[in-house]
Write a protein that holds these residues in place. Structure first.
Motif, PDB file in Angstrom:
ATOM      1  N   TYR A  35      38.002  44.220  27.817  1.00 27.83           N
ATOM      2  CA  TYR A  35      38.320  45.649  27.701  1.00 27.83           C
ATOM      3  C   TYR A  35      37.499  46.441  28.715  1.00 27.83           C
ATOM      4  N   GLU A  36      36.233  46.096  28.817  1.00 25.21           N
ATOM      5  CA  GLU A  36      35.367  46.835  29.742  1.00 25.21           C
ATOM      6  C   GLU A  36      35.718  46.518  31.197  1.00 25.21           C
ATOM      7  N   GLN A  81      38.500  46.394  32.266  1.00 20.81           N
ATOM      8  CA  GLN A  81      39.598  47.306  32.635  1.00 20.81           C
ATOM      9  C   GLN A  81      39.050  48.701  32.938  1.00 20.81           C
ATOM     10  N   GLY A  82      37.736  48.797  33.017  1.00 19.11           N
ATOM     11  CA  GLY A  82      37.116  50.073  33.373  1.00 19.11           C
ATOM     12  C   GLY A  82      36.938  51.019  32.209  1.00 19.11           C
ATOM     13  N   LYS A  83      37.053  50.500  30.963  1.00 19.74           N
ATOM     14  CA  LYS A  83      36.916  51.380  29.810  1.00 19.74           C
ATOM     15  C   LYS A  83      35.626  51.071  29.062  1.00 19.74           C
ATOM     16  N   SER A  84      35.200  52.041  28.267  1.00 17.42           N
ATOM     17  CA  SER A  84      33.944  51.840  27.559  1.00 17.42           C
ATOM     18  C   SER A  84      34.199  51.610  26.071  1.00 17.42           C
ATOM     19  N   ASP A 139      32.673  54.162  23.647  1.00 13.86           N
ATOM     20  CA  ASP A 139      33.282  55.476  23.459  1.00 13.86           C
ATOM     21  C   ASP A 139      34.626  55.412  22.749  1.00 13.86           C
ATOM     22  N   ALA A 140      35.055  54.203  22.390  1.00 18.30           N
ATOM     23  CA  ALA A 140      36.363  54.075  21.737  1.00 18.30           C
ATOM     24  C   ALA A 140      36.334  54.795  20.388  1.00 18.30           C
ATOM     25  N   ASP A 191      47.460  53.893  23.285  1.00 16.47           N
ATOM     26  CA  ASP A 191      46.039  53.981  23.642  1.00 16.47           C
ATOM     27  C   ASP A 191      45.165  54.313  22.438  1.00 16.47           C
ATOM     28  N   ARG A 202      44.810  51.228  20.358  1.00 13.80           N
ATOM     29  CA  ARG A 202      43.989  50.216  21.035  1.00 13.80           C
ATOM     30  C   ARG A 202      42.508  50.596  20.954  1.00 13.80           C
ATOM     31  N   GLN A 203      42.228  51.860  21.198  1.00 14.67           N
ATOM     32  CA  GLN A 203      40.836  52.322  21.094  1.00 14.67           C
ATOM     33  C   GLN A 203      40.284  52.063  19.700  1.00 14.67           C
TER      34      GLN A 203
END
Ligand code: ARG
Length: 600
Positions: A496-497, A499-502, A505-506, A568, A571-572
């Motif tokens: 997940y990270e 993919q550039g996401k944190s 912060d989800a 989204d 998923r978060q």
């Protein structure tokens, strides 16, 4: 923070009251039909008789009052009179968010941290650690961590056996081998050499050799029997000389300690077992004469056939309770003498609210005597809690105490080594791109989890069978299964990270699917598990909780597309949920005393 079950009990109590019934009937419990509901209340059944009403009428009336509750999505009355309860997803979400914002996931801390000393490990200096030392070390370490996490002020003490006959045996053996050494020269008055008069290898073999020499068997010749008796008498004499303060023997004792301690530390380190205090029987020797005087002068102890004893029998005893001997007739002190002096020392130095001792359960009677003697003589205060945890035996597959293949006592190092080898083989056999070094490090981590979880998932007092194959399996109620689950989550989060996401912060949404809801509910029960484990001194409660959590997660994992979820928001939410799962699982295994690798 209040526990979920308490909060919803309050809600149901209010409904009982509003319907005109005793609010005490509103106790909520976990559902025993998870296919129908999440929680249930049996209060209508319990109250029917006193209220002279059929239970379903009561349940109907309460359900009616709960119909627009902010807590329950469904509060259903079912015949003959149960209340089946299902929580609103949004309510569960809010609870989890609150948990995440609180320290220790909302576990409530006591206003004043009780002071607790845990006496565990109990290694005997000069003797190799064998498998019998495994359980007190593992259980004690876990209890120390659990009690500390639950807000107690905990000190762990190894309480080494460092003053007994085993030291006299080693000294005697040394004297037989090298009588020319200055320590054995009565006329020698110079400083003793700094180096110990034996190598590590020699030292390791000296105690077993001496111990064997001091024992004779039935079938030995008279001559051999006499030789063994003489050898043992010599060792006892050496022990007495040491205890009486002989300069040479005290110096040898220091050398023995200097060689022994690093080895003990190495063994305990490899088990991730650490002690705040490395004290032992030798540390309280100075206190003994004064303590014995105190016993005598206050009439707590009396002479009996030359020995000094404290009567500890009580009228309510159903079994024989022999007096606690605190000084033998030859003036020597005993195991109980040192333990009582240690209680005196601990009271003076720490004033603990509680002392917990962990040893083999065969020492139960002994500790009962010591505790009673300590209370009776006021070494411990009336309000000091003295607790003994007697652990069961670790057996081999044949149901008998664990032995080496040829029937000898198994050294702890060998047991750990065997488990690590088994694990390394399994890892290498699975198609892995791990380097040899990583495979070995990972194998060590999994082996430790296998050994510790295999032990701690049983109640401490129960015997269990050390089953290498079962303990190291990646499936079922095992340490490796828990680690595997954590690694699985770590790998999803990593992707997940990438993919550039944190993941941090989800945002958590209200659970949508049944699997998501079950996982969420299982997360809310963390504090119940920790509190239960601390209250009952039962690491097995933590095992049961994390096993259930791992199962609930894996069901969720198999039913849910996590990274592939197109929405989204959902998923978060999945990511937030599994991060929290990971944190609770990792906290759980830390309380058990092991950790997870990054991959396996
Ligand atoms: N050294 C002891 C043994 O091997 C265990 C010590 C336990 N602690 C205590 N305070 N007696 O049996």
């Amino acid at each position: 923070m209040r526990k979920l079950q308490e909060l919803i009990t309050e809600e149901v109590r209010a409904a009982f009251e509003a319907a005109g019934f005793d609010p005490a009937l509103g106790q909520v419990v976990l559902s025993n039909r998870p296919d129908l509901c999440e929680y249930q209340c049996n209060g209508a059944m319990a109250g029917a008789k006193a209220l002279h009403r059929p239970p379903f009428e009561i349940a109907d009336a309460v359900a009616e009052k709960l119909s627009d509750s902010q807590v329950f999505e469904k509060a259903e009355s079912v015949k003959p009179g149960f209340l089946n309860l299902t929580l609103r997803p949004e309510y569960v979400r809010q609870y989890l968010v609150k948990m995440l914002h609180e320290k220790k996931f909302g576990l409530e801390m006591p206003a004043h941290a009780p002071k607790i000393i845990i006496d565990y490990g109990g290694a005997n200096v000069a003797k190799p650690l064998h498998v019998g030392h495994l359980r007190p070390a593992i259980i004690g370490e876990s209890l120390k961590r659990i009690l500390r996490y639950a807000g107690n002020d905990v000190t762990g003490d190894i309480h080494m056996g460092d003053w007994g006959l085993q030291i006299g045996l080693v000294i005697t053996e040394l004297k037989h081998r090298r009588p020319e050494l200055p320590w054995f020269d009565e006329a020698y008055s110079g400083a003793y050499p700094k180096e110990p008069p034996f190598t590590m290898e020699e030292f390791g073999e000296m105690y077993p050799t001496a111990s064997a020499k001091s024992k004779a068997s039935e079938t030995d010749s008279e001559e051999d029997k006499a030789a063994a008796a003489a050898y043992k008498a010599e060792a006892m004499e050496a022990t007495k000389r040491l205890q009486d303060g002989d300069r040479a023997y005290r110096d040898l004792w220091k050398k023995i300690m200097a060689v022994s301690l690093p080895n003990l530390r190495k063994n305990y380190d490899s088990l991730h077992v650490t002690f705040d205090l490395w004290r032992g029987e030798s540390d309280v020797q100075e206190l003994i004469p004064g303590m014995l005087d105190y016993f005598r002068q206050n009439g707590y102890a009396h002479e009996s056939r030359g020995a000094l004893v404290i009567d500890v029998a009580e009228e309510s005893d159903t079994k024989e309770m022999p007096p606690c001997i605190v000084r033998k007739s030859d003036g020597a002190s005993l195991y109980a003498t040192t333990d009582l002096a240690t209680i005196q020392e601990r009271m003076g130095e720490f004033r603990p609210d509680m002392m917990i001792y962990i040893t083999d359960k065969r020492q139960a009677l002994y500790f009962e005597q010591v505790f009673r003697a300590a209370k009776k003589s006021r070494l411990a205060l009336p309000e000091t809690t003295l607790t003994f945890i007697g652990h069961g035996t670790m057996n081999g597959k044949d149901g008998h105490p664990f032995k080496t293949r040829d029937g000898g006592v198994m050294k702890l190092e060998s047991l750990i080594g065997d488990t690590e080898r088994e694990m390394t083989e399994r890892i290498k056999a699975s198609d892995t791109d791990m380097s040899g070094e990583e495979a070995e490090k990972t194998a060590k981590q999994i082996a430790l989890a296998a050994i510790k979880y295999g032990d701690l998932s049983n109640q401490p007092s129960k015997d269990y069978i050390f089953d290498l194959e079962k303990f190291t399996s990646f499936e079922g109620d095992t340490g490796p299964y828990i680690l595997y689950t954590i690694v699985r989550i770590k790998s999803i989060l990593k992707k997940y990270e990438e993919q550039g996401k944190s993941a941090k912060d989800a945002l958590l949404a209200a659970p949508g699917t049944a699997a998501e809801k079950s996982l969420s509910l299982q997360l809310t029960r963390f504090a119940d598990a920790v509190e239960g484990a601390a209250r009952e001194l039962a690491p097995n409660r933590i095992c049961a909780y994390i096993y259930e959590l791992a199962n609930t997660f894996n069901t969720f994992y198999h039913e849910t597309k996590i990274l592939a979820e197109p929405d989204d928001e959902k998923r978060q939410s999945y990511i937030a949920l599994i991060s929290m799962t990971r944190r609770l699982l990792e906290t759980g295994i830390d309380l058990l005393g092991f950790e997870a690798p990054d991959r396996m």
